[in-house]
Design a protein around this motif. Sequence first.
Motif, PDB file in Angstrom:
ATOM      1  N   LYS A  11      32.605  45.049  43.283  1.00 34.94           N
ATOM      2  CA  LYS A  11      33.400  44.791  44.485  1.00 34.94           C
ATOM      3  C   LYS A  11      32.984  43.536  45.253  1.00 34.94           C
ATOM      4  CE  LYS A  11      35.922  47.359  46.360  1.00 34.94           C
ATOM      5  NZ  LYS A  11      35.730  48.633  47.041  1.00 34.94           N
ATOM      6  N   PRO A  13      32.021  39.095  44.974  1.00 32.31           N
ATOM      7  CA  PRO A  13      32.284  37.930  44.127  1.00 32.31           C
ATOM      8  C   PRO A  13      31.064  37.480  43.340  1.00 32.31           C
ATOM      9  CG  PRO A  13      31.998  37.252  46.400  1.00 32.31           C
ATOM     10  CD  PRO A  13      31.993  38.756  46.400  1.00 32.31           C
ATOM     11  N   GLU A  14      31.326  36.682  42.314  1.00 31.69           N
ATOM     12  CA  GLU A  14      30.247  36.010  41.603  1.00 31.69           C
ATOM     13  C   GLU A  14      29.579  35.008  42.553  1.00 31.69           C
ATOM     14  OE1 GLU A  14      29.222  36.224  37.990  1.00 31.69           O
ATOM     15  OE2 GLU A  14      29.992  38.135  38.732  1.00 31.69           O
ATOM     16  N   ARG A  67      38.837  46.841  43.433  1.00 32.94           N
ATOM     17  CA  ARG A  67      38.045  45.769  42.845  1.00 32.94           C
ATOM     18  C   ARG A  67      37.928  44.628  43.848  1.00 32.94           C
ATOM     19  NH1 ARG A  67      39.359  44.392  37.941  1.00 32.94           N
ATOM     20  NH2 ARG A  67      40.433  46.356  37.476  1.00 32.94           N
ATOM     21  N   TYR A  68      37.188  43.608  43.504  1.00 31.85           N
ATOM     22  CA  TYR A  68      37.031  42.474  44.408  1.00 31.85           C
ATOM     23  C   TYR A  68      38.355  41.746  44.603  1.00 31.85           C
ATOM     24  CZ  TYR A  68      36.050  37.647  45.734  1.00 31.85           C
ATOM     25  OH  TYR A  68      36.078  36.417  46.337  1.00 31.85           O
ATOM     26  N   VAL A  69      38.733  41.583  45.875  1.00 36.89           N
ATOM     27  CA  VAL A  69      39.907  40.793  46.261  1.00 36.89           C
ATOM     28  C   VAL A  69      39.424  39.760  47.272  1.00 36.89           C
ATOM     29  CG1 VAL A  69      42.207  40.823  47.282  1.00 36.89           C
ATOM     30  CG2 VAL A  69      41.426  42.770  45.887  1.00 36.89           C
ATOM     31  N   ALA A  70      39.594  38.494  46.973  1.00 39.34           N
ATOM     32  CA  ALA A  70      38.965  37.421  47.756  1.00 39.34           C
ATOM     33  C   ALA A  70      39.257  37.526  49.246  1.00 39.34           C
ATOM     34  CB  ALA A  70      39.395  36.056  47.215  1.00 39.34           C
ATOM     35  N   TYR A  74      37.690  40.747  50.881  1.00 42.02           N
ATOM     36  CA  TYR A  74      36.227  40.670  50.985  1.00 42.02           C
ATOM     37  C   TYR A  74      35.796  39.695  52.068  1.00 42.02           C
ATOM     38  CZ  TYR A  74      31.406  39.519  49.773  1.00 42.02           C
ATOM     39  OH  TYR A  74      30.054  39.288  49.835  1.00 42.02           O
ATOM     40  N   ARG A 122      40.565  32.140  40.961  1.00 41.73           N
ATOM     41  CA  ARG A 122      39.704  33.238  40.513  1.00 41.73           C
ATOM     42  C   ARG A 122      38.394  32.720  39.915  1.00 41.73           C
ATOM     43  NH1 ARG A 122      42.071  38.116  40.307  1.00 41.73           N
ATOM     44  NH2 ARG A 122      40.755  38.843  38.585  1.00 41.73           N
ATOM     45  N   ASP A 170      35.641  32.871  41.248  1.00 41.76           N
ATOM     46  CA  ASP A 170      34.524  33.726  41.666  1.00 41.76           C
ATOM     47  C   ASP A 170      34.640  35.151  41.145  1.00 41.76           C
ATOM     48  OD1 ASP A 170      36.748  34.332  43.180  1.00 41.76           O
ATOM     49  OD2 ASP A 170      35.623  34.716  45.016  1.00 41.76           O
ATOM     50  N   VAL A 171      35.490  35.349  40.142  1.00 40.34           N
ATOM     51  CA  VAL A 171      35.685  36.672  39.561  1.00 40.34           C
ATOM     52  C   VAL A 171      34.986  36.712  38.223  1.00 40.34           C
ATOM     53  CG1 VAL A 171      37.355  38.368  38.740  1.00 40.34           C
ATOM     54  CG2 VAL A 171      37.883  36.967  40.733  1.00 40.34           C
ATOM     55  N   ASP A 194      34.875  42.232  34.152  1.00 41.24           N
ATOM     56  CA  ASP A 194      35.221  43.534  34.685  1.00 41.24           C
ATOM     57  C   ASP A 194      34.265  44.628  34.228  1.00 41.24           C
ATOM     58  OD1 ASP A 194      38.836  43.261  34.814  1.00 41.24           O
ATOM     59  OD2 ASP A 194      37.289  42.867  36.306  1.00 41.24           O
TER      60      ASP A 194
END
Length: 266
Positions: free
Chosen positions: A23, A25-26, A78-81, A84, A256, A258-259, A262
């Motif tokens: 959840k 970012p990278e 999940r992670y959503v920019a 977050y 994306r 920073d994604v 999965d």
Amino acid sequence: MSTEHVLDDRPHTRPRIRRTANKVPEVTVYFWIIKVLTTGMGETASDYLARLLGPVPAVGLGALALLGSLVLQFAVRRYVAWVYWTAIVMVSVFGTMAADALHVVLGVPYALSTPLFLMALAAVFALWYASERTLSIHSISTRRRETFYWAAVLATFALGTAAGDLTATIGLGYVGSVVLYAVAICVPAVAHRGGLLGAVTAFWGAYVITRPLGASIADWMADPHSRGGLNWGLGPVTLSWTLAILGFVSYLAVSRRDVGSDSVAV
């Protein structure tokens, strides 16, 4: 099997833990840029709202905004920019308000609130590690880990606010504080590259330092010449840093960059 529906494979006699995709970012250069921007924006936005509404109403409004952003963050799978980073901005604003309220409203000196927030952060880390055996942000894949993560983030913002205000009021000023924290933030990275510090410890060390670094820069830009600042004003600095955050987050939402994978880190 989708990572959104991965279940813990321990015996059925134990509670099953529902896992989701990571959840957060990278950690890329964009992560650190936006993180510093949110710290500065949170500092000036907090001060602006406190002057406009008064400290107590500002804290109440900040708490409501933080609660709403965290509810949304916990709701997504999940992670959503934009979700977050909205939560991070609200943590920054409220964390600043909480630290400032202790000093302004309750009269707690920064020399005392800084170690208090440090102990609070240490307690969060201790409970997190005792429960999960990891403090890695690459494993924020359960509700409990996400709760510990956001508690740690809130504590780092409050700690960084108090520490930044402490150094700014003991003779270093804004420019001196900026130099101090710019040098300090390099220490965890250098120590990690030299094999003296683990990746997780280095990350959280740098993460804490971004707060006083960004806040010191924003204060220097906003405050009047009489206080050693550039006199640009709280409103213009808050707006300009907000636009910069929106620009970077919009880029990441589209690209994306920073994604990560999965796959769920355990």
